[in-house]
Design a protein around this motif. Structure first.
Motif, PDB file in Angstrom:
ATOM      1  N   PHE B 194       0.830  -1.212   0.000  1.00 21.44           N
ATOM      2  CA  PHE B 194       0.000   0.000   0.000  1.00 21.44           C
ATOM      3  C   PHE B 194       0.860   1.257   0.000  1.00 21.44           C
ATOM      4  CE2 PHE B 194      -3.643  -2.632   1.052  1.00 21.44           C
ATOM      5  CZ  PHE B 194      -4.617  -2.006   0.306  1.00 21.44           C
ATOM      6  N   MET B 197       2.319   1.786  -3.359  1.00 27.17           N
ATOM      7  CA  MET B 197       1.267   2.223  -4.274  1.00 27.17           C
ATOM      8  C   MET B 197       0.984   3.722  -4.092  1.00 27.17           C
ATOM      9  SD  MET B 197      -2.204   0.109  -4.704  1.00 27.17           S
ATOM     10  CE  MET B 197      -3.450   1.149  -3.990  1.00 27.17           C
ATOM     11  N   SER B 200       3.835   6.283  -5.101  1.00 27.52           N
ATOM     12  CA  SER B 200       4.039   6.445  -6.548  1.00 27.52           C
ATOM     13  C   SER B 200       3.122   7.540  -7.104  1.00 27.52           C
ATOM     14  CB  SER B 200       3.791   5.127  -7.268  1.00 27.52           C
ATOM     15  OG  SER B 200       2.454   4.753  -7.103  1.00 27.52           O
ATOM     16  N   LEU B 201       2.153   7.983  -6.292  1.00 23.23           N
ATOM     17  CA  LEU B 201       1.236   9.041  -6.748  1.00 23.23           C
ATOM     18  C   LEU B 201       1.633  10.379  -6.120  1.00 23.23           C
ATOM     19  CD1 LEU B 201      -1.978   6.971  -6.155  1.00 23.23           C
ATOM     20  CD2 LEU B 201      -1.080   7.574  -8.386  1.00 23.23           C
ATOM     21  N   GLU B 202       1.547  11.437  -6.909  1.00 23.46           N
ATOM     22  CA  GLU B 202       1.898  12.761  -6.397  1.00 23.46           C
ATOM     23  C   GLU B 202       0.781  13.293  -5.496  1.00 23.46           C
ATOM     24  OE1 GLU B 202       4.521  14.910  -6.611  1.00 23.46           O
ATOM     25  OE2 GLU B 202       5.694  13.315  -7.541  1.00 23.46           O
ATOM     26  N   GLU B 204      -0.817  15.966  -5.495  1.00 23.38           N
ATOM     27  CA  GLU B 204      -1.909  16.621  -6.230  1.00 23.38           C
ATOM     28  C   GLU B 204      -2.990  15.625  -6.647  1.00 23.38           C
ATOM     29  OE1 GLU B 204      -2.239  19.814  -7.254  1.00 23.38           O
ATOM     30  OE2 GLU B 204      -0.321  20.716  -6.741  1.00 23.38           O
ATOM     31  N   ALA B 205      -2.589  14.364  -6.852  1.00 24.35           N
ATOM     32  CA  ALA B 205      -3.538  13.370  -7.355  1.00 24.35           C
ATOM     33  C   ALA B 205      -4.310  12.696  -6.218  1.00 24.35           C
ATOM     34  CB  ALA B 205      -2.789  12.318  -8.165  1.00 24.35           C
ATOM     35  N   LEU B 206      -3.968  13.016  -4.974  1.00 22.52           N
ATOM     36  CA  LEU B 206      -4.593  12.329  -3.846  1.00 22.52           C
ATOM     37  C   LEU B 206      -5.590  13.225  -3.107  1.00 22.52           C
ATOM     38  CD1 LEU B 206      -1.407  10.660  -2.334  1.00 22.52           C
ATOM     39  CD2 LEU B 206      -3.116   9.547  -3.727  1.00 22.52           C
ATOM     40  N   SER B 207      -6.664  12.590  -2.624  1.00 21.06           N
ATOM     41  CA  SER B 207      -7.615  13.331  -1.808  1.00 21.06           C
ATOM     42  C   SER B 207      -7.006  13.502  -0.413  1.00 21.06           C
ATOM     43  CB  SER B 207      -8.919  12.561  -1.721  1.00 21.06           C
ATOM     44  OG  SER B 207      -8.684  11.341  -1.086  1.00 21.06           O
ATOM     45  N   SER B 209      -8.033  12.525   2.441  1.00 23.30           N
ATOM     46  CA  SER B 209      -8.071  11.292   3.247  1.00 23.30           C
ATOM     47  C   SER B 209      -6.935  10.355   2.838  1.00 23.30           C
ATOM     48  CB  SER B 209      -9.422  10.605   3.110  1.00 23.30           C
ATOM     49  OG  SER B 209      -9.744  10.466   1.754  1.00 23.30           O
ATOM     50  N   LEU B 210      -6.684  10.283   1.526  1.00 25.92           N
ATOM     51  CA  LEU B 210      -5.596   9.413   1.063  1.00 25.92           C
ATOM     52  C   LEU B 210      -4.236   9.995   1.425  1.00 25.92           C
ATOM     53  CD1 LEU B 210      -6.677   7.992  -2.401  1.00 25.92           C
ATOM     54  CD2 LEU B 210      -6.442   6.799  -0.254  1.00 25.92           C
ATOM     55  N   LEU B 213      -3.694   8.958   4.883  1.00 26.12           N
ATOM     56  CA  LEU B 213      -3.349   7.531   4.891  1.00 26.12           C
ATOM     57  C   LEU B 213      -1.896   7.339   4.458  1.00 26.12           C
ATOM     58  CD1 LEU B 213      -4.520   4.591   5.216  1.00 26.12           C
ATOM     59  CD2 LEU B 213      -4.909   4.637   2.761  1.00 26.12           C
ATOM     60  N   ILE B 242      24.297  -2.120  -5.397  1.00 28.29           N
ATOM     61  CA  ILE B 242      24.870  -0.781  -5.520  1.00 28.29           C
ATOM     62  C   ILE B 242      26.395  -0.845  -5.497  1.00 28.29           C
ATOM     63  CG2 ILE B 242      25.125   1.400  -4.248  1.00 28.29           C
ATOM     64  CD1 ILE B 242      22.193   1.068  -3.392  1.00 28.29           C
ATOM     65  N   LEU B 247      27.534   0.359   2.973  1.00 25.41           N
ATOM     66  CA  LEU B 247      26.203  -0.199   3.227  1.00 25.41           C
ATOM     67  C   LEU B 247      26.278  -1.695   3.507  1.00 25.41           C
ATOM     68  CD1 LEU B 247      23.862   1.570   0.656  1.00 25.41           C
ATOM     69  CD2 LEU B 247      24.068   1.978   3.079  1.00 25.41           C
TER      70      LEU B 247
END
Lengths: 444, 277
Positions: B194, B197, B200-202, B204-207, B209-210, B213, B242, B247
């Motif tokens: 989740f 997922m 990966s979204l900007e 601006e694209a999320l409400s 509530s999201l 989250l 790498i 590391l």
């Protein structure tokens, strides 16, 4: 249990629904923003980009000229590429002022705009370019304008000569016709010898210089800085504060290759590290283009190319800078030199028809008039049979002088043994059977 | 404190030998090894297919990804046997009998841990034979990087074994232990999926509530990154990809600290709950 799983499924569906509805139903909001417009040196040429308000750090290569200007433009989020885009065509308002450069909170430089051009010695689409400032910038632009003017003059001359040639050619055809009618016998060679010569078109201007621009020029030693724009009235322009990171290469001057497989020339591969092996299969034609290369931090370099890129600060990447043109490629098998291969130009010829194929041909000017070669490189033909599964290649400059870091290994995979892989994986079970039998024997 | 964490070497050695030999004589290890190597074989097969199709592949360590797949499979096996080991003996009452003798919590857990690690060393032997044979048959290089990855895997598996023992110390029934282990691993996985997922979204694209989250999952995921043993496995393999020595070293260090902390907690919990708990 059933109730809780139903509840969980409903919540999940609701969340996904929200996600989808937000993405599909709304047009991207457009906002006016103050952005940094960038023309930055990427190790070989100048890359244009912009840093939106959300990106608080600009990355630059240290000790190189980079041009920066601050503008108001319209910015919107484009969900398909997940990037903020700038609508410079709709709004492109330059903000005037003094760019202040700070270190540890103290102003160390106040920059005014400077005249600059980017000079492309081998044309706009070639691999290298350089920025010139002040008088030099004007001189390079003048050089380009003069060369362009000369070229257009040559073009006019060429059109005039072509017109004269056509007239002369028509006269020639008429005179040949009359002579033949008069009974004169002329061989093909004689006709060709008397035929007027068609003029050749003039060669275009190979280099290019951009128009003179006025930008803040950042040429900084390695380090971390802050920047902001002070307006003419003495106030700091809102949203103009950014961090600046000037970085240097970790290693440089080693040799990397761009490898084009003969069967898919658009899908290029890179071999930048001598420790990496090139695995091949069957009979292969590879076109190799050697480059000098520099190694940069992955995060810094990707952010330099586009401040919205993501990178990994622990990773390092090689950047091809200058093509190596005057070297021979040695192909070896078991330490024995098989072939010395010269760099040559190649032309990719599209094959018409439904298959959308192509073939890569050696470029010869007379065979492809008025066309440029598609690429230049060293053609390497290798097969698993002749090299017994292993080849080495390296670059040779001068007489027998092998270039450091140019050695690479090609291994041919034995794909005929693919089915044996599953059989090998059974061996722990065989060990288990042996243990089981021994245990049984001891028990009995 | 001194007596609680004392080596109790003789008892521990006896326990290790007994459990290790018992595991070696069973079929579990061999079947798990077979399944893990079979999974690698499928990956390698598609790898070779890709070389055939694309003509070339440029890589310094083509066997590292198949090793990673094998490691994930074998890790599940080791996590399950670690989780079963204590709870089964609790369940059957064997633990109570053992503790009447010269066995204490630390020696008992150390024995279980060493037994599982020895089992993994057997698996390391299988890896060397398998990948050596693969290299011989296919000409894919058995690189130094692969040796480094196999060495690092010992420490990463140590995290998984410690995690299994920790879960086992918390529960008293075998079935409960397995349900807990599978449940926790699934939660880790769900948070990871989740979170990936949503990041990966900007924004601006999320409400709103999201966005909330996403922020919550970001924090949870950050925490899980230090709790989930599979995160250590992932980080370790990334350090090899790498090529970062720092590391790589940090991965070993983190794994050792993680294992130590979980083992200490397991001892404390086992002592607090008692042999019947």
């Amino acid at each position: 249990m059933k109730k809780s799983s139903l509840f969980f499924t409903l919540i999940l569906a609701l969340l996904l629904g929200l996600l989808v509805s937000r993405g599909l139903a709304q047009a991207p909001p457009i906002r006016e923003q103050l952005v940094y417009s960038l023309s930055v040196f990427d190790g070989k040429t100048y890359t244009k980009g912009f840093a939106p308000r959300g990106e608080d750090t600009i990355y630059l290569i240290a000790n190189e000229n980079n041009a920066v200007s601050i503008r108001y433009t319209l910015v919107y989020f484009w969900p398909i590429t997940a990037r903020y885009m700038a609508g410079f065509k709709t709004l492109n308002e330059e903000v005037e002022g003094t760019l202040e450069l700070l270190r540890d909170g103290k102003v160390i430089r106040s920059l005014e705009k400077e005249d600059n051009v980017v000079f492309y010695p081998e044309g706009y689409f070639a691999e290298n370019s350089k920025m010139y400032l002040h008088e030099e910038a004007h001189a390079f632009l003048q050089k380009y304008e003069y060369a362009t003017k000369e070229y257009y003059a040559r073009i006019d001359e060429y059109y005039e000569k072509t017109r004269e040639y056509r007239e002369a050619f028509e006269e020639f055809l008429e005179s040949i016709g009359e002579r033949r009618k008069a009974g004169e016998e002329l061989s093909r060679t004689q006709v060709e010898a008397q035929m007027p010569k068609q003029p050749s078109p003039p060669e275009g201007v190979r280099f290019y210089t951009t128009p003179v621009a006025k930008d803040y020029i950042l040429n900084l030693p390695q380090g971390t800085y802050q920047t902001r724009l002070r307006a003419r009235d003495g106030t700091i322009v809102q949203d103009s504060q950014k961090n600046l990171v000037a970085f240097v290469r970790r290693r440089g001057g080693t040799i990397g290759y761009e490898i084009t497989p003969g069967n898919r020339w658009t899908m290029k591969e890179s071999s930048n590290d001598p420790s990496k092996t090139i695995y091949a299969s069957g009979k292969n034609t590879l076109y190799l283009r050697p480059f000098l290369q520099d190694e940069y931090n992955d995060l810094y370099y990707k952010k330099l190319l586009d401040p919205q890129n993501v990178g990994t600060s622990e990773r390092w990447i090689w950047v091809h800078t200058t093509p190596i043109k005057n070297a021979l490629l040695d192909l070896l098998s078991k330490g024995k030199l098989l072939e010395r291969i010269e760099r040559a130009p190649y032309y990719v010829k599209q094959i018409p028809g439904p298959e959308l194929g192509y073939e890569i041909l050696e470029y010869k000017e007379e065979e492809f008039p008025e066309r440029s070669p598609s690429f230049e490189g060293h053609k390497l033909e290798v097969s698993s049979v002749s090299g017994r599964g292993k080849y080495d290649f390296r670059l040779e400059k001068g007489e027998g002088e092998v270039m450091d870091g140019s050695e690479r290994e090609i291994l041919f995979v034995r794909k005929e043994n693919t089915n044996l892989l599953h059989i090998i994986s059974i061996f722990p079970l065989i060990v288990g059977v042996v243990v089981f039998i021994q245990r049984k024997r001891r028990a009995s | 404190m001194r007596s609680r964490f004392s080596p109790a070497s003789h008892t521990a050695r006896v326990l290790v030998r007994r459990d290790f030999l018992s595991a070696l004589k069973g079929w579990g290890l061999y079947v798990a090894a077979f399944v893990s190597l079979l999974a690698s074989s499928f990956i390698l097969r598609s790898h070779l297919g890709a070389i055939k199709e694309n003509n070339i592949l440029i890589s310094s360590d083509p066997l590292n990804y198949p090793l990673f797949i094998s490691l994930v499979v074998i890790s599940f096996y080791l996590a399950i046997i670690s989780v079963i080991s204590i709870s089964r003996e609790k369940d059957q009452g064997t633990l109570e009998v053992l503790f009447y003798g010269p066995v204490n919590c630390s020696s008992y857990l150390a024995a279980k841990y060493i037994k599982d690690m020895l089992l993994y060393l057997v698996m390391v032997g299988f890896f060397f034979v398998y990948f050596g044979a693969v290299s011989g048959f296919t000409n894919l290089a058995f690189s130094w990087s692969l040796v480094k990855a196999i060495f690092l895997s010992i420490f990463l598996v140590s995290c998984i074994v410690s995690f299994g023992l920790f879960i086992s110390s918390l529960t008293s029934r075998m079935r409960t232990s397995i349900i807990w282990l599978v449940g926790i691993l699934l939660v880790f996985l769900a948070v990871q999926i989740f979170h990936t997922m949503l990041i990966s979204l900007e924004e601006e694209a999320l409400s709103s509530s999201l966005l909330y989250l996403r922020k919550t999952l970001e924090m949870v995921s950050h925490g899980i990154g230090w709790i989930s043993p599979f995160s250590y496995l992932n980080r370790g393999m990334q350090s090899i990809a790498i090529g970062s020595t720092l590391l790589y070293g940090m991965s070993i260090l983190y794994s050792l600290v993680y294992s130590f902390v979980l083992l200490v907690f397991s001892v404390l919990i086992l002592e607090a709950k008692g042999v019947r708990g």
